[in-house]
Design an enzyme around this catalytic site. Structure first.
Site, PDB file in Angstrom:
ATOM      1  N   ASP A   1      -7.100  -2.026   6.354  1.00  0.00           N
ATOM      2  CA  ASP A   1      -7.455  -0.194   6.724  1.00  0.00           C
ATOM      3  C   ASP A   1      -8.150   0.353   7.881  1.00  0.00           C
ATOM      4  OD1 ASP A   1      -7.437   1.932   4.811  1.00  0.00           O
ATOM      5  OD2 ASP A   1      -9.609   1.713   4.174  1.00  0.00           O
TER       6      ASP A   1
ATOM      7  N   LYS B   1       1.163  -1.393   0.620  1.00  0.00           N
ATOM      8  CA  LYS B   1      -0.162  -0.251   0.290  1.00  0.00           C
ATOM      9  C   LYS B   1       0.884   1.185  -0.122  1.00  0.00           C
ATOM     10  CE  LYS B   1      -3.570   2.370   2.507  1.00  0.00           C
ATOM     11  NZ  LYS B   1      -4.744   2.002   4.011  1.00  0.00           N
TER      12      LYS B   1
ATOM     13  N   ASP C   1     -13.240   2.423   9.984  1.00  0.00           N
ATOM     14  CA  ASP C   1     -13.600   2.851   8.463  1.00  0.00           C
ATOM     15  C   ASP C   1     -15.022   1.316   8.134  1.00  0.00           C
ATOM     16  OD1 ASP C   1     -14.664   3.691   5.813  1.00  0.00           O
ATOM     17  OD2 ASP C   1     -12.575   3.502   5.217  1.00  0.00           O
TER      18      ASP C   1
ATOM     19  N   ASN D   1     -12.888  -3.307   3.679  1.00  0.00           N
ATOM     20  CA  ASN D   1     -12.300  -3.138   4.673  1.00  0.00           C
ATOM     21  C   ASN D   1     -12.090  -4.866   5.447  1.00  0.00           C
ATOM     22  OD1 ASN D   1     -11.150  -1.422   4.109  1.00  0.00           O
ATOM     23  ND2 ASN D   1     -12.151   0.158   4.947  1.00  0.00           N
TER      24      ASN D   1
HETATM   25  N1  ADP Z   1      -3.510  -7.013   3.957  1.00  0.00           N
HETATM   26  C1  ADP Z   1      -4.117  -6.999   2.363  1.00  0.00           C
HETATM   27  N2  ADP Z   1      -4.377  -8.467   2.088  1.00  0.00           N
HETATM   28  C2  ADP Z   1      -5.916  -8.745   0.534  1.00  0.00           C
HETATM   29  N3  ADP Z   1      -5.549  -7.950   0.208  1.00  0.00           N
HETATM   30  C3  ADP Z   1      -5.660  -5.839   0.325  1.00  0.00           C
HETATM   31  C4  ADP Z   1      -4.697  -5.898   1.552  1.00  0.00           C
HETATM   32  N4  ADP Z   1      -4.638  -4.720   1.556  1.00  0.00           N
HETATM   33  C5  ADP Z   1      -5.321  -4.047   0.630  1.00  0.00           C
HETATM   34  N5  ADP Z   1      -5.576  -5.149   0.156  1.00  0.00           N
HETATM   35  C6  ADP Z   1      -6.728  -4.621  -1.198  1.00  0.00           C
HETATM   36  O1  ADP Z   1      -6.548  -3.698  -1.495  1.00  0.00           O
HETATM   37  C7  ADP Z   1      -8.141  -2.892  -0.896  1.00  0.00           C
HETATM   38  C8  ADP Z   1      -7.939  -1.122  -0.509  1.00  0.00           C
HETATM   39  O2  ADP Z   1      -7.018  -1.289   0.579  1.00  0.00           O
HETATM   40  P1  ADP Z   1      -7.162  -0.489   1.644  1.00  0.00           P
HETATM   41  O3  ADP Z   1      -5.625  -0.300   3.356  1.00  0.00           O
HETATM   42  O4  ADP Z   1      -8.450  -0.962   2.488  1.00  0.00           O
HETATM   43  O5  ADP Z   1      -6.899   1.238   1.497  1.00  0.00           O
HETATM   44  P2  ADP Z   1      -7.990   2.402   0.854  1.00  0.00           P
HETATM   45  O6  ADP Z   1      -7.708   3.029   2.465  1.00  0.00           O
HETATM   46  O7  ADP Z   1      -7.393   2.909   0.290  1.00  0.00           O
HETATM   47  O8  ADP Z   1      -9.258   1.782   1.178  1.00  0.00           O
HETATM   48  C9  ADP Z   1      -9.033  -3.410  -0.193  1.00  0.00           C
HETATM   49  O9  ADP Z   1     -10.226  -2.916  -0.040  1.00  0.00           O
HETATM   50  C10 ADP Z   1      -8.382  -4.931  -0.487  1.00  0.00           C
HETATM   51  O10 ADP Z   1      -8.776  -5.060  -1.302  1.00  0.00           O
HETATM   52 MG    MG Z   2     -10.553   0.229   2.675  1.00  0.00          MG
END
Ligand code: ADP
Ligand code: MG
Length: 254
Positions: free
Chosen positions: A197, A39, A179, A184
Site C-alpha cells: 500500500d 489491486k 500510511d 500495511n
Molecule cells: N501484495 C500483497 N500480498 C498480500 N496481501 C496483500 C497484498 N496487497 C494487498 N494485500 C491485502 O489487501 C489489503 C488491502 O490492500 P492495500 O494495498 O493495503 O489497499 P488499501 O489501499 O485499500 O488499504 C491488505 O491489507 C492486505 O490484506
Molecule cells: Mg492498506
C-alpha cells in the site's frame, strides 16, 4: 470482475481461483490468488504513484514484485506477488504485543535506512498541505467515526487546515511509507517480510510514519500505554507528542 479486466491481466488470472479481500479501506478492490494479489482501483494520484514506487523500491525494501500493471479507462490494475507471512493486525501478533511492537519498530528502522537519492516522490508538508487544501476545497468532510481526531477542537476541516498551515513543525527528511499502519505491514519468522500500500510513500518527515504507527498501535491494542512506551524504547527515541498529534490531525484530511 473478469469481463472488464484488461487483456494482459486476464491472461494471468483466468481460470485461477481467488478470494475477495475486504481489509482495504480506500475504495480499492483486492483479489487474492494463491501466489498473487490483484489491486483494482479508480485512477487517482495515489494509484499512479503506487506503481512507480513499487518499481523504485525493488531491491531496496521487501515489497511485492509487479507482475503486470495496467491502466484501462479510469481504472488502474496492479497484479503483484503475494507477500509472505501475516499482516501485523493478525491475531498472531495482536496476542503478542511485545513482538508486534518490535516488528513495528523494525519496519520503521528499515524505512529510515533507505537511501533517498533518486526517490521519485516528495511527500513533505508543502505537498501534503497543498493536497489537503484541494481536498477541503473539494468539500471533504470529517469522517463519521466518533474517534475522528480533531473533531472536538476544530469545527470544520477548513478550521483544521488553517491550524495545520499555521503550526507546521520542522521536518527531518527520511524515506516514509506514508500510511504506516498494521494492515500495511507483513511479518514472517519474527521479521518484517513486506510493506504494501505504497501510494503515499516518498520522502517526508520522520514523524509522519511514527505518528500513524502510534495511532494504529493504539487502535489495535485498545490504547495500551505500555505498548506505546515500548515502541519508543525500541526506537531509542523520546516521543514528540506535538508532532505525533500534528501528523495524526493532518491525516484527517486524507
Ligand atoms: N501484495 C500483497 N500480498 C498480500 N496481501 C496483500 C497484498 N496487497 C494487498 N494485500 C491485502 O489487501 C489489503 C488491502 O490492500 P492495500 O494495498 O493495503 O489497499 P488499501 O489501499 O485499500 O488499504 C491488505 O491489507 C492486505 O490484506
Ligand atoms: Mg492498506
Amino acid at each position: 470482475m473478469k469481463r472488464t479486466l484488461p487483456e494482459r491481466i486476464r491472461e494471468y488470472t483466468e481460470h485461477r481461483e481467488y478470494r475477495k479481500d475486504t481489509i482495504g479501506r480506500s475504495g480499492s478492490e483486492i483479489f487474492c490468488f494463491s501466489d498473487m494479489v490483484l489491486k483494482a482501483e479508480r485512477e487517482k494520484n495515489e494509484s499512479r504513484s503506487e506503481h512507480e514506487m513499487l518499481r523504485w523500491l525493488q531491491g531496496r525494501l521487501p515489497v511485492p514484485e509487479i507482475i503486470c500493471a495496467e491502466k484501462n479507462g479510469d481504472m488502474r490494475y496492479l497484479l503483484m506477488t503475494k507477500v509472505r507471512g501475516k499482516m501485523l493486525c493478525d491475531e498472531q501478533y495482536l496476542s503478542n504485543p511485545r513482538l508486534l511492537v518490535h516488528l513495528l519498530a523494525e519496519g520503521l528502522k528499515m524505512l529510515w535506512t533507505v537511501d533517498i537519492n533518486g526517490c521519485p516522490f516528495k511527500r513533505h508538508l508543502d505537498y501534503k498541505l497543498e493536497q489537503a487544501s484541494l481536498r477541503v476545497a473539494g468539500g471533504l468532510e470529517f469522517d463519521e467515526d466518533p474517534d475522528t481526531y480533531g473533531r472536538e477542537e476544530f469545527e470544520s476541516p477548513e478550521e483544521l487546515l488553517l491550524w495545520l498551515k499555521e503550526h507546521r513543525p520542522e521536518e527531518e527528511t527520511v524515506f516514509s511509507h506514508g500510511d504506516y499502519c498494521l494492515p500495511n505491514l507483513f511479518a514472517e519468522d519474527n521479521t518484517i517480510s513486506g510493506f504494501i500500500d505504497l501510494g503515499r510513500a516518498g520522502t517526508a518527515d520522520i514523524w509522519q510514519d511514527i505518528a500513524l504507527c502510534v495511532r494504529s498501535l493504539e487502535y489495535n491494542t485498545g490504547k495500551n500505554e505500555g505498548c506505546v512506551n515500548l515502541l519508543f524504547e525500541e526506537l531509542g527515541m523520546a516521543p514528540d507528542w506535538d508532532k505525533i498529534r500534528y501528523y495524526i490531525l493532518l491525516d484527517e484530511l486524507f
